[in-house]
Design a protein around this motif. Structure first.
Motif, mmCIF file in Angstrom:
data_model
loop_
_atom_site.group_PDB
_atom_site.id
_atom_site.type_symbol
_atom_site.label_atom_id
_atom_site.label_comp_id
_atom_site.label_asym_id
_atom_site.label_seq_id
_atom_site.Cartn_x
_atom_site.Cartn_y
_atom_site.Cartn_z
ATOM 1 N N HIS A 18 0.838 -1.199 0.000
ATOM 2 C CA HIS A 18 0.000 0.000 0.000
ATOM 3 C C HIS A 18 0.877 1.256 0.000
ATOM 4 O O HIS A 18 0.647 2.193 -0.770
ATOM 5 C CB HIS A 18 -0.919 -0.023 1.220
ATOM 6 C CG HIS A 18 -1.679 1.227 1.459
ATOM 7 N ND1 HIS A 18 -2.819 1.558 0.767
ATOM 8 C CD2 HIS A 18 -1.462 2.250 2.325
ATOM 9 C CE1 HIS A 18 -3.277 2.723 1.196
ATOM 10 N NE2 HIS A 18 -2.463 3.164 2.140
ATOM 11 N N ASN A 59 2.582 1.524 -3.375
ATOM 12 C CA ASN A 59 1.611 1.973 -4.381
ATOM 13 C C ASN A 59 1.392 3.473 -4.331
ATOM 14 O O ASN A 59 1.404 4.155 -5.354
ATOM 15 C CB ASN A 59 0.264 1.272 -4.176
ATOM 16 C CG ASN A 59 0.088 0.078 -5.074
ATOM 17 O OD1 ASN A 59 0.854 -0.130 -6.004
ATOM 18 N ND2 ASN A 59 -0.911 -0.716 -4.787
ATOM 19 N N TYR A 60 1.164 4.001 -3.138
ATOM 20 C CA TYR A 60 0.873 5.428 -3.011
ATOM 21 C C TYR A 60 2.123 6.287 -3.167
ATOM 22 O O TYR A 60 2.016 7.464 -3.501
ATOM 23 C CB TYR A 60 0.134 5.725 -1.709
ATOM 24 C CG TYR A 60 -1.328 5.401 -1.851
ATOM 25 C CD1 TYR A 60 -2.214 6.335 -2.368
ATOM 26 C CD2 TYR A 60 -1.818 4.146 -1.520
ATOM 27 C CE1 TYR A 60 -3.553 6.036 -2.524
ATOM 28 C CE2 TYR A 60 -3.151 3.835 -1.682
ATOM 29 C CZ TYR A 60 -4.015 4.781 -2.187
ATOM 30 O OH TYR A 60 -5.338 4.479 -2.360
ATOM 31 N N HIS A 72 -4.107 -0.370 -6.877
ATOM 32 C CA HIS A 72 -4.585 0.256 -5.639
ATOM 33 C C HIS A 72 -5.800 -0.481 -5.090
ATOM 34 O O HIS A 72 -5.872 -0.759 -3.888
ATOM 35 C CB HIS A 72 -4.964 1.725 -5.887
ATOM 36 C CG HIS A 72 -3.807 2.652 -5.945
ATOM 37 N ND1 HIS A 72 -3.137 3.079 -4.842
ATOM 38 C CD2 HIS A 72 -3.202 3.253 -7.002
ATOM 39 C CE1 HIS A 72 -2.176 3.905 -5.189
ATOM 40 N NE2 HIS A 72 -2.185 4.032 -6.507
ATOM 41 N N ASP A 111 -5.425 -2.460 -1.579
ATOM 42 C CA ASP A 111 -6.208 -1.880 -0.486
ATOM 43 C C ASP A 111 -7.275 -2.843 0.025
ATOM 44 O O ASP A 111 -7.478 -2.971 1.236
ATOM 45 C CB ASP A 111 -6.847 -0.565 -0.921
ATOM 46 C CG ASP A 111 -5.823 0.539 -1.108
ATOM 47 O OD1 ASP A 111 -4.641 0.330 -0.780
ATOM 48 O OD2 ASP A 111 -6.208 1.622 -1.603
#
Length: 147
Positions: A60, A63-64, A81, A85
């Protein structure tokens, strides 16, 4: 908007402490596996979901750090995402469905004969409803982003 680097650092140390204590208790309870097989199944679920939480939380963050969904992301980043998530949310929910009733026993809130089973079913129902709400909110967010 909060600084997530500061928040992450403040949460990191208690999380590491939780992991160390949990692994110690897991190894300690492993010796009682013949007498309390149901307890060990729940403990194994906590261990597996705990590992999944660490993996999906790291994914996570990665990814962000590569870009948020709102940055006009392509379909593959958006799909990444969504998958990461959702797997993180499911892992946390499965971890909590075992952890919360056991925590309530540890604190002495569940002392009666059927208290644990009743609390466990109520907590499972609450977590299921919460998951449905989270998935619906996420679907609305992503569909709203597409429209």
């Amino acid at each position: 908007m909060p600084d997530f680097k500061i928040t992450g650092r403040r949460l990191f140390y208690p999380l590491v402490l939780h992991i160390i204590i949990s692994l110690y208790l897991y190894l300690k309870e492993k010796t009682k596996s013949k007498r309390y097989s149901n307890l060990i199944k729940e403990t194994n679920q906590q261990l597996i979901t705990g590992i999944c939480i660490i993996i999906f939380a790291a994914l996570h963050i990665v990814n962000y750090s590569l870009g948020s969904v709102s940055d006009n992301a392509d379909i593959f980043r958006t799909l990444s995402h969504i998958i990461v998530d959702n797997l993180l949310i499911v892992s946390i929910a499965l971890h909590l469905r075992v952890s919360i009733p056991r925590l309530m026993i540890s604190f002495g809130f569940l002392e009666g004969k059927n208290d644990y089973a009743n609390a466990k079913s109520k907590i499972n129902m609450f977590i299921l409803v919460l998951l449905i709400i989270i998935f619906m909110a996420e679907a609305i967010f992503y569909i709203g982003g597409i429209l």
